[in-house]
Design a protein around this motif. Sequence first.
Motif: not given
Length: 369
Positions: A301-328
């Motif tokens: 579940a913790f591993g799936s949380l890391l992959s699931g943060t991309v959309l949550v980071e985008a909605i809450f403007a959370w500058q994490g690795v999910g947004q960095y991965a998307y831009k890359s």
Amino acid sequence: MTGKQNRVRRRNGPLAALLGRGPVPGFLARRPLLRFLARRILVAILLAWGITLVTFVLTNMVPGDPVAANLGQRAVGDPVAVAQWRAEHGLDKPLPQQYLLFLEGLLHGDLGISQQSHRPVSEDLAEFVPATLELAGAAILVSLVLGVAFGLIAALRRDRLADHVLRMLSLIGVSVPTFWLALLAFYVFFYRLRLTPGSGRVDPAIGAPPPVTGLHTLDAALAGRWDIFTSALGHLIVPALVLSLYTIGLLTRFTRSAVLEVLGQDYVRAGRAKGLSGRVILFRYVLRSALVPIITVAGLAFGSLLSGTVLVEAIFAWQGVGQYAYKSATALDLPAIMGVGLVVSGVYLAINLLVDVLYGVIDPRVRLR
């Protein structure tokens, strides 16, 4: 030494002993937990090498031209600029040589230069990874506490009202899409009710705490800045709860199933017949026996949380690795893509190793295999 003796020596060597294919040395035979840990660490090292190879190959199979993505269509028509850019980023060499250079840099902590930020990828990841770890860590902590507690209650109140209510809530939790829940929570709690702060990790007027770990809540507490701590915690609560809802539902259902299975075992009935208290039976016998499958699900579940943060980071403007991965990915920034892949894979590997170690600590039968 004959060839047959060489084969016997390899078959009975220390590596074969760790892999369970030969006699175990005396000091390891007397310490089964140490042998268990050594075997798991050896497997983790081999998996880490495999991760680097798979990450490199898959990244180079991404469709698209990184030259055009970074220089633009006009510059692609200039052979001199294209050759200079490819030579600068090592793309003019054969793939095996690129992989060897990638491994050499990786051993020295060099992940290359990001083609979008023009900074070392290691510096970018050091800035963005702690934000995602803070969000995912808070989510898995909430999930473990609530999911295991709800699962215990549902198992002990089997086929009663509490059991039916918790099973229904867990079904809702695993069914509701995380991105929809994130949008709904942001709209209701921030836009309509004004109960939570807005986007980001901390109020802009207060600013971030002095960087130590990159986790705003922990850094603020270490610096004694409780105003920043309160702000960071307020920004963290809603996205962490949104992210944890699926995992809470999953752990609730799985804990209920595991506890019910253990409650039907003979040693639990024997403990009740001996007059042991319900608390002793629950925590010393039932919960400990049920922890092994629960730990497995929690690690996944913790591993799936890391992959699931991309959309949550985008909605809450959370500058994490999910947004960095998307831009890359959109910029075909190959060094950054490989860096993100290695970090996420490394987290998965560390979680699996930790889960294996906990197996051996909780259940002696595991480390004696």
